[in-house]
Write an enzyme that holds these catalytic residues in place. Structure first.
Site, PDB file in Angstrom:
ATOM      1  N   HIS A 108       0.815  -1.220   0.000  1.00  0.00           N
ATOM      2  CA  HIS A 108       0.000   0.000   0.000  1.00  0.00           C
ATOM      3  C   HIS A 108       0.851   1.274   0.000  1.00  0.00           C
ATOM      4  O   HIS A 108       0.304   2.373  -0.144  1.00  0.00           O
ATOM      5  CB  HIS A 108      -0.938   0.029   1.209  1.00  0.00           C
ATOM      6  CG  HIS A 108      -2.004  -1.014   1.181  1.00  0.00           C
ATOM      7  ND1 HIS A 108      -2.819  -1.218   0.085  1.00  0.00           N
ATOM      8  CD2 HIS A 108      -2.386  -1.937   2.113  1.00  0.00           C
ATOM      9  CE1 HIS A 108      -3.660  -2.206   0.350  1.00  0.00           C
ATOM     10  NE2 HIS A 108      -3.404  -2.670   1.559  1.00  0.00           N
ATOM     11  N   ASP A 116      -3.132 -10.312  -2.587  1.00  0.00           N
ATOM     12  CA  ASP A 116      -3.699  -9.884  -1.318  1.00  0.00           C
ATOM     13  C   ASP A 116      -5.173  -9.530  -1.529  1.00  0.00           C
ATOM     14  O   ASP A 116      -5.583  -9.185  -2.642  1.00  0.00           O
ATOM     15  CB  ASP A 116      -2.930  -8.656  -0.824  1.00  0.00           C
ATOM     16  CG  ASP A 116      -3.240  -8.274   0.611  1.00  0.00           C
ATOM     17  OD1 ASP A 116      -2.469  -8.653   1.494  1.00  0.00           O
ATOM     18  OD2 ASP A 116      -4.262  -7.589   0.831  1.00  0.00           O
ATOM     19  N   HIS A 170      -6.589  -6.947  -0.607  1.00  0.00           N
ATOM     20  CA  HIS A 170      -6.674  -5.507  -0.858  1.00  0.00           C
ATOM     21  C   HIS A 170      -5.818  -5.115  -2.058  1.00  0.00           C
ATOM     22  O   HIS A 170      -4.767  -5.708  -2.298  1.00  0.00           O
ATOM     23  CB  HIS A 170      -6.229  -4.730   0.383  1.00  0.00           C
ATOM     24  CG  HIS A 170      -6.958  -5.133   1.633  1.00  0.00           C
ATOM     25  ND1 HIS A 170      -6.488  -6.129   2.467  1.00  0.00           N
ATOM     26  CD2 HIS A 170      -8.125  -4.709   2.155  1.00  0.00           C
ATOM     27  CE1 HIS A 170      -7.331  -6.288   3.473  1.00  0.00           C
ATOM     28  NE2 HIS A 170      -8.338  -5.448   3.306  1.00  0.00           N
ATOM     29  N   ASP A 201      -4.945 -12.887   3.428  1.00  0.00           N
ATOM     30  CA  ASP A 201      -6.194 -12.360   3.969  1.00  0.00           C
ATOM     31  C   ASP A 201      -7.385 -12.661   3.066  1.00  0.00           C
ATOM     32  O   ASP A 201      -8.498 -12.185   3.306  1.00  0.00           O
ATOM     33  CB  ASP A 201      -6.090 -10.855   4.230  1.00  0.00           C
ATOM     34  CG  ASP A 201      -5.436 -10.092   3.100  1.00  0.00           C
ATOM     35  OD1 ASP A 201      -5.136 -10.706   2.057  1.00  0.00           O
ATOM     36  OD2 ASP A 201      -5.211  -8.877   3.264  1.00  0.00           O
TER      37      ASP A 201
END
Length: 580
Positions: free
Chosen positions: A395, A429, A431, A518
């Site tokens: 990120h 991931d 995200h 995740d």
């Protein structure tokens, strides 16, 4: 001292050096070999269709990377056999155990690939077939060496019949059953001999000669010559342990736990690393390696200088256990950033839950060191490397941090790899990998692909849409695959298959996987339902790309299943990478 590793292609400079040195050994140790046969070695590794065998090259390297010997095994996957074409120590390196170590490594590989055995030619130890006494002595020594492994000539066949009547020193065909002691069926032996003679010697052997030799194999099962040099037939077994050069280089952030936010609800905690390590240590797939230190220039190559300077300074100035959370987010004005450091955090951050602490910078810097260490192991010839780090990184954009991330570790490694070839970065991931996208958005040498929850409901909310395809030179080199809120393993595989098809079209020299766990059922930060079987299946799909692959740990926050899912992913990845 020397170590042995497999050379898969000539992409890496270190591999090109090994191949060139192997060619020099061929010229010295096999002076009768035609230069065209020496020159074809690199292409043999990359073009199995042309040579009708999958070529497997092993190098014995000294501590300084010098080539001390090599072996070339030809693999025929349809007939399930191997043919040992060359095995040789370098000049002045004979008698040091190099040949034996190389041969043992070949036997391990042959077993792992499910071969019935290894075939190869050896000059005869029969005085009737070899008139030169000095050469006969050498032939006997060579056959004695192989006999201790149980490898002996086929008996009762015409393989050693000279192509030209009267020629001296025609070779035997030797068979090593790899300790399996399974009888060699006549049909198998005939198919193997035909393949060897037609594919390797068609320019020397007339069709009538090939048919004569094949027809001479009449015993079923085929007879193998009795032991001649050892009183008892007790061959050395082939080992079935994971060979060292096949293991995944494991680099763990040994300083990750200095960054520990002990506040309620902060899920990015040290237990994540411990959970993964506990499970993957149950396998024999990893080899731990020591972290190397790297210059900050690698971070500054992808991140804004002012951003890096700010993080370094503010973290160094904080007291132990002091945390700074962004709480003011001014409209970005490059000429007038906030003066107060705590306020300026919002200038460089994208959320309110990623704190700055005294140890945030050193922990993130160490994660970068780990990832570049793993990258170096790829460049030194290892096929798989895993950077098990926290804090995560995907990120972190060029000028901002957030999402528990401070530096874009996977992107830093990908940029480093571009010196040696094209790179595909696949983010799996839950995200979106907004940091990786931001850093490479205008570049065509790095393909960025992200499979993630749709930004209408998943962090970071502002990026990861499917119409974000890159800009400038990078148009078409960014692929986002945003998916729905509820997803099972089958739905994920469909998206992953699409990502893999795009990666194949890109034809990268390296693959970087931003590994988020995740996506698992029950993860506190995700909504999907992937199970351990799904992680193993996904690993297999990615391993089938057979690329030098760097895996960088990103998210995954349910410590009850985190380790199991990691273990299953790597099991699938490793098995497909090495066809186990």
């Amino acid at each position: 001292m020397f170590s042995i590793r497999r050379i898969y292609d000539d992409v890496l400079p270190v591999n090109r050096g090994v191949i060139a040195h192997a060619q020099e050994i061929l010229r010295v140790q096999f002076p009768a070999l035609a230069e065209k046969d020496v020159a074809k070695l690199p292409e043999q590794l990359t073009n199995p269709l042309k040579y009708q065998f999958q070529s497997i090259l092993f190098a014995a390297e000294g501590s300084k990377g010098d080539l001390q010997g090599f072996a070339l095994l030809l693999h025929e996957p349809q007939l399930h056999f191997g043919y040992l074409e060359y095995i040789s120590a370098a000049a002045r390196m004979t008698g040091r155990g190099i040949g034996g170590a190389l041969y043992e490594r070949l036997r391990e590989e042959a077993l792992a690939l499910g071969m019935v055995g290894i075939f190869f030619e050896c000059l005869p130890d029969d005085p009737a077939l070899c008139r030169d006494q000095e050469i006969l002595k050498q032939n006997k020594a060579r056959l004695k060496f192989y006999e201790k492994y149980g490898a002996r000539p086929l008996a009762g066949t015409a393989y050693e019949t000279p192509v030209t009547p009267g020629d001296d020193n025609p070779p035997y065909l030797v068979f090593d059953h790899l300790g399996q002691k399974t009888p060699l069926p006549r049909a198998t032996a005939q198919a193997v001999v035909r393949a060897i003679l037609e594919r390797k010697y068609s320019h020397l052997c007339p069709r009538s000669y090939i048919e004569m030799v094949v027809a001479s194999i009449s015993d079923d099962p085929v007879q193998i010559r009795s032991a001649r040099y050892f009183k008892q037939d007790t061959p050395l077994p082939a080992r079935r342990a994971t060979p060292a050069d096949r293991k995944i280089a494991l680099v763990v952030n040994d300083k990750h736990d200095i960054h520990h936010i002990r506040e309620r609800g902060y899920v990015e905690s040290p237990v994540r690393i411990r959970s993964i390590l506990k499970e993957i240590s149950r396998t024999d797939l990893f080899i731990p390696v020591k972290v190397r230190n790297f210059s900050e220039k690698h971070i500054r190559a992808v991140h804004d200088q002012g951003f890096v300077d700010y993080l370094k300074a503010v973290c160094a100035g904080l007291k132990p256990k002091e945390t700074v959370y962004p709480y003011v987010f001014p409209i970005r004005n490059a000429t007038r950033p906030p003066k107060e450091r705590a306020v300026r955090a919002g200038y460089y951050c994208i959320d309110t839950f990623t704190p700055l602490t005294q140890n945030a910078f050193p922990a993130a810097k160490r994660a970068v060191d780990c990832t570049l260490t793993a990258t170096r192991h790829l460049l030194e010839g290892r096929r798989l490397a895993y950077s098990l780090v926290r804090p995560p990184g995907h990120h972190a954009e060029r000028k901002v941090f957030g999402g528990f991330c401070y530096f874009a570790t996977a992107a830093i490694a990908a940029h480093y790899l571009t010196t040696y070839g094209k790179v595909a970065v696949l983010d799996i991931d839950y995200h979106h990998g907004n940091g990786t996208q931001d850093i490479f958005y205008e570049r065509a040498d790095v393909l960025t692909v992200s499979i993630h929850g749709h930004p209408r409901f998943a962090y970071p909310y502002f990026s990861g849409f499917d119409d974000e395809k890159g800009s400038g030179a990078g148009v078409g080199y960014n692929l986002n695959l945003p998916l729905g809120e509820h997803l099972d393993g089958a739905g994920y595989r469909e998206a992953l298959s699409k990502a893999i098809r795009r990666i194949k079209r890109f034809k990268p020299q390296f693959l970087v996987i931003a590994l988020g766990l995740d996506t698992a059922k029950g993860d506190p930060t995700g909504t999907w339902n992937l199970l351990p079987d799904n992680f193993e299946a996904n690993g297999r799909l990615l391993g089938a790309l057979r690329l030098p692959t760097l895996i960088v740990q990103e998210g995954g926050y349910d410590s009850k299943v985190l380790g199991v899912n990691a273990r299953r992913f790597f099991t699938g990845l490793w098995n497909a990478t090495f066809d186990a």
